[in-house]
Design an enzyme around this catalytic site. Structure first.
Site, PDB file in Angstrom:
ATOM      1  N   HIS A 111       0.450  -1.133   0.003  1.00  0.00           N
ATOM      2  CA  HIS A 111      -0.221   0.142   0.388  1.00  0.00           C
ATOM      3  C   HIS A 111       0.900   0.821  -0.105  1.00  0.00           C
ATOM      4  CE1 HIS A 111       1.396  -0.222   4.475  1.00  0.00           C
ATOM      5  NE2 HIS A 111       0.656   1.205   3.976  1.00  0.00           N
TER       6      HIS A 111
HETATM    7  C1  UD1 Z   1      -1.406   6.128   6.609  1.00  0.00           C
HETATM    8  C2  UD1 Z   1      -0.472   5.742   6.564  1.00  0.00           C
HETATM    9  C3  UD1 Z   1       1.067   4.416   6.871  1.00  0.00           C
HETATM   10  C4  UD1 Z   1       0.323   3.337   7.203  1.00  0.00           C
HETATM   11  C5  UD1 Z   1      -1.088   2.884   6.760  1.00  0.00           C
HETATM   12  C6  UD1 Z   1      -1.676   1.785   7.372  1.00  0.00           C
HETATM   13  C7  UD1 Z   1       0.797   8.389   6.521  1.00  0.00           C
HETATM   14  C8  UD1 Z   1       1.378   9.249   6.088  1.00  0.00           C
HETATM   15  N1  UD1 Z   1       1.078   6.306   5.871  1.00  0.00           N
HETATM   16  O1  UD1 Z   1      -1.711   5.106   4.676  1.00  0.00           O
HETATM   17  O2  UD1 Z   1       2.003   5.382   7.614  1.00  0.00           O
HETATM   18  O3  UD1 Z   1       1.142   2.174   6.946  1.00  0.00           O
HETATM   19  O4  UD1 Z   1      -1.656   4.150   7.201  1.00  0.00           O
HETATM   20  O5  UD1 Z   1      -2.600   1.725   6.002  1.00  0.00           O
HETATM   21  O6  UD1 Z   1      -0.394   8.858   7.509  1.00  0.00           O
HETATM   22  N2  UD1 Z   1      -8.905   5.319   2.881  1.00  0.00           N
HETATM   23  C9  UD1 Z   1      -9.871   4.870   3.009  1.00  0.00           C
HETATM   24  N3  UD1 Z   1     -10.309   4.343   4.267  1.00  0.00           N
HETATM   25  C10 UD1 Z   1      -9.905   4.319   5.269  1.00  0.00           C
HETATM   26  C11 UD1 Z   1      -8.727   5.926   5.517  1.00  0.00           C
HETATM   27  C12 UD1 Z   1      -7.956   5.915   3.875  1.00  0.00           C
HETATM   28  O7  UD1 Z   1     -10.795   4.257   1.729  1.00  0.00           O
HETATM   29  O8  UD1 Z   1     -11.121   4.236   6.408  1.00  0.00           O
HETATM   30  C13 UD1 Z   1      -8.305   5.698   1.531  1.00  0.00           C
HETATM   31  C14 UD1 Z   1      -8.593   6.950   0.693  1.00  0.00           C
HETATM   32  O9  UD1 Z   1      -8.704   6.994  -0.672  1.00  0.00           O
HETATM   33  C15 UD1 Z   1      -7.296   7.718   1.486  1.00  0.00           C
HETATM   34  C16 UD1 Z   1      -6.038   6.561   0.929  1.00  0.00           C
HETATM   35  O10 UD1 Z   1      -6.789   5.671   1.474  1.00  0.00           O
HETATM   36  O11 UD1 Z   1      -7.138   8.883   0.716  1.00  0.00           O
HETATM   37  C17 UD1 Z   1      -4.988   6.784   1.970  1.00  0.00           C
HETATM   38  O12 UD1 Z   1      -5.862   7.227   3.260  1.00  0.00           O
HETATM   39  P1  UD1 Z   1      -4.310   8.174   4.373  1.00  0.00           P
HETATM   40  O13 UD1 Z   1      -4.671   7.761   6.014  1.00  0.00           O
HETATM   41  O14 UD1 Z   1      -3.828   8.686   3.896  1.00  0.00           O
HETATM   42  O15 UD1 Z   1      -3.155   6.454   4.610  1.00  0.00           O
HETATM   43  P2  UD1 Z   1      -2.612   5.198   4.344  1.00  0.00           P
HETATM   44  O16 UD1 Z   1      -1.784   4.711   2.627  1.00  0.00           O
HETATM   45  O17 UD1 Z   1      -3.800   4.291   4.174  1.00  0.00           O
END
Ligand code: UD1
Length: 404
Positions: free
Chosen positions: A231
């Site tokens: 991811h």
């Molecule tokens: C975040 C952490 C990463 C961790 C990961 C675990 C940061 C910089 N990154 O990354 O270190 O390894 O979590 O999962 O803080 N989304 C959903 N549902 C949710 C949350 C997110 O669909 O509940 C999708 C959205 O499209 C969002 C994308 O995932 O834009 C990224 O989510 P985000 O929290 O920004 O970062 P992660 O890639 O999850």
């Protein structure tokens, strides 16, 4: 004594869990749990609260998704208000996500003592958002709780000169150690004190390992399979890199099936880049009769299912941070699809090998691991199930906040 703990996303939850247990068992300590809302899907969030038995957050900031600046700014603005209302003696943050760094900034500006659990890890790769979060959080933290020896070395290089027990492992928080913390308040806010206490995420793993093997909904004790997570933006946000990785995984799946619980961000990219054909979607509950030679795309899994699959897998492929550590503890060979790791103990003492995203290295790494040519793993020092107790005891000894 009032201690506020902030969580935001999936990897925070298994780290906060044993801290909540230890705080509950500390007379006179009131625990306040805050969720920023960085993760909000049931599969990335609520299922972990249910399975880990985490208490319902006392406050939910509802921040959600967005750019890094947006997420950080939202957490800071909302948490600043809450810190003023709740007025805790300590703010505890865990890990390295955006919520961790944002909460640290809000606390430091309000002169709320800050403890960072999982401090000192460094990949030395500033292109990783987590590395920036780690460096900033550690620059601000007053108590820095370290999981492995490299953390002590890195913090020393960044100017942390004081360590409990001289930076050596703290097996037990003795009365002598507690006594050395008595002047903590006078040195605040400039004090930066390190403590090598172990790994709270491993506390959780050890606690739930048995239960996962009994209660997991998906379990394949008598089938060979590899388990994959992917991811990280550096791997999935570039079509060509993602395509290369998927090609290599297809190759690996000729040897054994690859189970791939997929993060929403990666699922989005597979669709956007028209790469869905590399994987075969399957629905849960998965039965034993899954195909032999495929990369099988699953929904994200809860804690117990994933832990059980990790312990049964012949091989783990991942770009996560924490999974490298979990694989080491479980003694399962792990290929990390990154060029570096902030957790070098998993390479030197564990089962981890760095393979980056080069297809040849991934395939060769898998072959090596499947023919027994990888580390068998050992239990790193202090990864013994008691790290959170040490953390909480040290926070308790550092005492209540001196208010003007
Ligand atoms: C975040 C952490 C990463 C961790 C990961 C675990 C940061 C910089 N990154 O990354 O270190 O390894 O979590 O999962 O803080 N989304 C959903 N549902 C949710 C949350 C997110 O669909 O509940 C999708 C959205 O499209 C969002 C994308 O995932 O834009 C990224 O989510 P985000 O929290 O920004 O970062 P992660 O890639 O999850």
């Amino acid at each position: 004594m009032k201690v506020m703990t902030v969580v935001g996303a999936r990897p925070n939850l298994m780290k906060a869990t044993p801290l909540m247990w230890a705080m509950k068992n500390t007379p006179g300590m009131e625990s306040v749990l805050v969720h920023t809302g960085q993760h909000y899907d049931d599969a990335l969030d609520a299922v972990f609260f249910r399975e880990l038995g985490l208490p319902r957050p006392d406050y939910h900031l509802g921040v959600g998704s967005g750019s890094h600046a947006y997420q950080v700014a939202q957490v800071m603005v909302k948490l600043e208000k809450l810190l003023q209302e709740v007025d805790p003696d300590w703010l505890v943050v865990v890990g390295d996500i955006n919520s961790t760094m944002a909460a640290s900034l809000a606390a430091a500006k309000l002169l709320v003592p800050l403890a960072h659990v999982e401090s000192g890890l460094r990949s030395f790769d500033r292109a990783m958002p987590e590395e920036v979060n780690r460096v900033v959080t550690d620059a601000l933290a007053n108590l820095l709780f370290v999981t492995e020896k490299s953390g002590v070395v890195n913090l020393r290089q960044e100017g942390v000169t004081r360590f409990l027990n001289g930076g050596e492992p703290i097996f037990q928080v003795t009365d002598d150690l507690v006594a050395t913390l008595s002047g903590f308040g006078q040195d605040f806010p400039s004090v930066r004190l390190g403590a090598f206490v172990g790994n709270v995420m491993i506390d959780t793993l050890l606690h739930f390992r048995e239960r996962a093997s009994r209660e997991a909904r998906i379990s394949f004790p008598d089938r060979d399979f590899a388990l994959l997570t992917l991811h990280r933006p550096g791997n999935v946000d570039n079509k060509f890199i993602l395509q290369d990785i998927l090609g290599a995984l297809q190759e690996v799946s000729r040897e054994l099936p690859v189970l791939f619980p997929c993060h929403p961000r990666t699922r989005l990219r597979l669709k956007e880049y028209h790469l869905e054909d590399y994987c075969q979607p399957v629905t849960l509950p998965l039965t034993k009769a899954f195909p032999d030679h495929a990369v099988l795309l699953l929904e994200p899994l809860g804690y117990l299912d994933f832990l059980n699959l990790m312990s049964q897998a012949r091989l783990i492929l991942t770009d996560s941070g924490g999974i490298q550590e979990e694989a080491t503890l479980l003694g399962v060979p792990c290929l990390t699809l990154r060029e570096n790791t902030e957790r070098p103990v998993t390479l030197s003492e564990g089962t981890n090998t760095l393979v980056g995203h080069d297809p040849h290295n991934i395939v060769q790494g898998a072959r090596n691991a499947l023919t027994g040519k990888s580390g068998t793993g050992a239990q790193p020092v202090l990864w013994d199930g008691h790290a959170a107790q040490r953390v909480v005891k040290i926070i308790e000894a550092a005492g209540v906040r001196q208010r003007p």
